[in-house]
Design a protein around this motif. Structure first.
Motif, PDB file in Angstrom:
ATOM      1  N   ARG A   2     -21.715 -71.113 -87.520  1.00 53.62           N
ATOM      2  CA  ARG A   2     -20.121 -70.395 -89.050  1.00 53.62           C
ATOM      3  C   ARG A   2     -20.640 -68.791 -87.140  1.00 53.62           C
ATOM      4  O   ARG A   2     -21.066 -68.563 -86.598  1.00 53.62           O
ATOM      5  N   PRO A   3     -18.894 -68.326 -87.310  1.00 54.25           N
ATOM      6  CA  PRO A   3     -19.271 -66.712 -86.351  1.00 54.25           C
ATOM      7  C   PRO A   3     -19.789 -65.913 -86.924  1.00 54.25           C
ATOM      8  O   PRO A   3     -19.803 -65.986 -88.332  1.00 54.25           O
ATOM      9  N   ILE A   4     -19.806 -65.106 -86.252  1.00 54.98           N
ATOM     10  CA  ILE A   4     -20.759 -64.054 -86.991  1.00 54.98           C
ATOM     11  C   ILE A   4     -19.860 -63.240 -87.296  1.00 54.98           C
ATOM     12  O   ILE A   4     -18.658 -63.299 -87.385  1.00 54.98           O
ATOM     13  N   THR A   5     -19.911 -62.379 -88.481  1.00 53.51           N
ATOM     14  CA  THR A   5     -18.978 -60.922 -89.578  1.00 53.51           C
ATOM     15  C   THR A   5     -18.485 -60.549 -89.254  1.00 53.51           C
ATOM     16  O   THR A   5     -17.180 -59.732 -88.417  1.00 53.51           O
ATOM     17  N   GLY A   6     -19.397 -59.938 -87.693  1.00 54.63           N
ATOM     18  CA  GLY A   6     -18.618 -58.069 -86.826  1.00 54.63           C
ATOM     19  C   GLY A   6     -19.901 -57.870 -86.029  1.00 54.63           C
ATOM     20  O   GLY A   6     -21.313 -58.470 -86.530  1.00 54.63           O
ATOM     21  N   ARG A   7     -19.858 -56.276 -86.084  1.00 61.09           N
ATOM     22  CA  ARG A   7     -21.166 -55.340 -85.579  1.00 61.09           C
ATOM     23  C   ARG A   7     -22.171 -56.106 -85.839  1.00 61.09           C
ATOM     24  O   ARG A   7     -23.405 -55.510 -85.145  1.00 61.09           O
ATOM     25  N   GLU A   8     -22.126 -55.570 -87.484  1.00 64.19           N
ATOM     26  CA  GLU A   8     -23.035 -55.045 -88.070  1.00 64.19           C
ATOM     27  C   GLU A   8     -24.059 -56.388 -88.001  1.00 64.19           C
ATOM     28  O   GLU A   8     -25.159 -56.907 -88.572  1.00 64.19           O
ATOM     29  N   GLU A   9     -23.500 -58.331 -87.572  1.00 67.85           N
ATOM     30  CA  GLU A   9     -25.103 -58.596 -87.048  1.00 67.85           C
ATOM     31  C   GLU A   9     -25.333 -59.677 -85.393  1.00 67.85           C
ATOM     32  O   GLU A   9     -25.492 -60.004 -85.237  1.00 67.85           O
ATOM     33  N   GLU A  22     -27.387 -57.101 -73.910  1.00 64.78           N
ATOM     34  CA  GLU A  22     -27.437 -55.578 -73.949  1.00 64.78           C
ATOM     35  C   GLU A  22     -25.988 -55.188 -73.320  1.00 64.78           C
ATOM     36  O   GLU A  22     -25.769 -53.851 -73.952  1.00 64.78           O
ATOM     37  N   GLU A  23     -24.983 -55.790 -73.447  1.00 62.14           N
ATOM     38  CA  GLU A  23     -23.744 -55.584 -72.713  1.00 62.14           C
ATOM     39  C   GLU A  23     -23.172 -56.024 -74.290  1.00 62.14           C
ATOM     40  O   GLU A  23     -22.054 -55.950 -74.154  1.00 62.14           O
ATOM     41  N   LEU A  24     -23.440 -56.731 -74.999  1.00 60.27           N
ATOM     42  CA  LEU A  24     -22.501 -56.897 -76.083  1.00 60.27           C
ATOM     43  C   LEU A  24     -21.947 -55.589 -77.293  1.00 60.27           C
ATOM     44  O   LEU A  24     -20.203 -56.519 -77.372  1.00 60.27           O
ATOM     45  N   ALA A  25     -22.590 -55.233 -77.471  1.00 58.14           N
ATOM     46  CA  ALA A  25     -22.008 -54.208 -78.838  1.00 58.14           C
ATOM     47  C   ALA A  25     -20.485 -53.670 -77.614  1.00 58.14           C
ATOM     48  O   ALA A  25     -19.916 -53.496 -77.680  1.00 58.14           O
ATOM     49  N   ASP A  26     -21.039 -53.306 -76.479  1.00 56.03           N
ATOM     50  CA  ASP A  26     -19.469 -52.504 -75.317  1.00 56.03           C
ATOM     51  C   ASP A  26     -18.647 -53.525 -75.255  1.00 56.03           C
ATOM     52  O   ASP A  26     -17.065 -53.275 -75.261  1.00 56.03           O
ATOM     53  N   ASP A  27     -19.041 -55.026 -75.230  1.00 53.70           N
ATOM     54  CA  ASP A  27     -17.831 -56.027 -75.029  1.00 53.70           C
ATOM     55  C   ASP A  27     -17.393 -56.083 -76.577  1.00 53.70           C
ATOM     56  O   ASP A  27     -16.180 -56.311 -76.420  1.00 53.70           O
TER      57      ASP A  27
END
Length: 313
Positions: A2-9, A22-27
């Motif tokens: 499945r896809p992730i639900t959002g930033r919380e995952e 390390e770039e995922l949150a900013d992306d």
């Protein structure tokens, strides 16, 4: 799967190591990524595989599959069917992310960042080849391997050229015309592939509109290299992308190749960016483009990594 639900995952998604973590949150914040483009394969709460696509900020369509990871080992040995899990995840995710690809259209290409000596280390080589095998089982093939290069401030700043002059471009039309002309005899794999599908000017226009025109760094950094009487011999596009200062494009016009002008032009592009007090300058070129790779080496650029690009036919 499945896809992730959002930033919380993001913590869940980042359990498999990779330098892009390390770039995922900013992306996500810049909408270069979206949760629906970031897929995981789970057994209970154990992450077995993941895949993710990248785009430009607020882009509606993914442009690059740049994350594909599997749990390489469980308790020190390869997991049972770990390649099968990667294949199933990628096929499932691609069907959901690209449900309506028109006839003849291809998914975005795959790009994997790897160490410069990835073949010399048995574990690293196995990990890279496993991911390539997953892609191959979905129909992808190796397209090109590229060198990732970096100039650092502790390196000497190149001296100004004594035989070439440099000026800004008159306008976008001049740049596109020069871009079209340097495609003759190009050693760049992406450009050569584009030339099999469209005329040189169309290749240049698309490259300009899809990449160069989107940079928000000053266009007065861009330089045309000329002989003393004003005849252009090449150009360089120093810029800043979403992550680093870069040499975005550099070339010598066909009639002037073989005279070593590439060293002068690269030196000018490096000087422009070094003058902005940047922490690094990044660049890339195909492994097979030996003349360009040698020019970067002479200019003090270090080969700190490589990129494996694969495409679907």
């Amino acid at each position: 799967m499945r896809p992730i639900t959002g930033r919380e995952e993001l913590g869940l998604f980042s359990r498999l190591p990779y330098l892009l973590n390390e770039e995922l949150a900013d992306d996500l914040a810049a909408r270069r990524r979206r949760p629906e483009w970031m897929w995981v394969a789970l057994r209970g709460d154990r992450l077995l595989a993941r895949a993710a696509w990248w785009s430009r900020p607020a882009g509606d369509t993914p442009l690059l599959l740049d994350i594909l990871d599997i749990l390489d080992t469980e308790d020190g040995v390869p997991g049972p069917g770990h390649l099968d899990i990667g294949v199933r995840l990628l096929n499932t995710a691609m069907a959901a992310v690209f449900p309506d690809l028109p006839d003849g259209a291809r998914p975005p290409e795959y790009g994997r960042l790897v160490p410069p000596d990835w073949r010399a280390n048995a574990a690293t080589r196995q990990a890279v080849e496993d991911r390539m095998a997953i892609l191959e089982r979905t129909g992808a093939r190796l397209f090109v391997e590229r060198l990732r290069l970096e100039w650092r401030p502790e390196s000497p700043v190149p001296e100004p050229s004594r035989r070439l002059a440099f000026r800004p471009f008159h306008d976008a039309g001049e740049l596109v015309a020069l871009m079209a002309s340097v495609l003759e005899g190009t050693l760049d794999a992406h450009s050569r592939a584009d030339l099999t599908r469209m005329p040189a000017r169309e290749v240049a226009v698309r490259h300009y509109e899809d990449e160069l025109a989107r940079y928000t760094s000053p266009r007065d950094w861009w330089r045309v290299a000329t002989l003393p009487h004003g005849e252009p011999v090449g150009f360089v596009i120093p810029a800043r992308n979403d992550y680093n200062p870069i040499i975005a494009y550099i070339a010598v016009l066909p009639p002037h190749r073989g005279n070593g002008y590439i060293d002068d032009i690269l030196a000018e592009g490096t000087r422009v960016l070094a003058g902005q007090d940047v922490p690094r300058i990044r660049a890339a070129t195909d492994l097979g483009n030996v003349p360009m790779a040698e020019a970067f080496r002479r200019a003090g650029y270090l080969n700190f990594g490589r990129v494996i690009n694969m495409t679907w036919n």
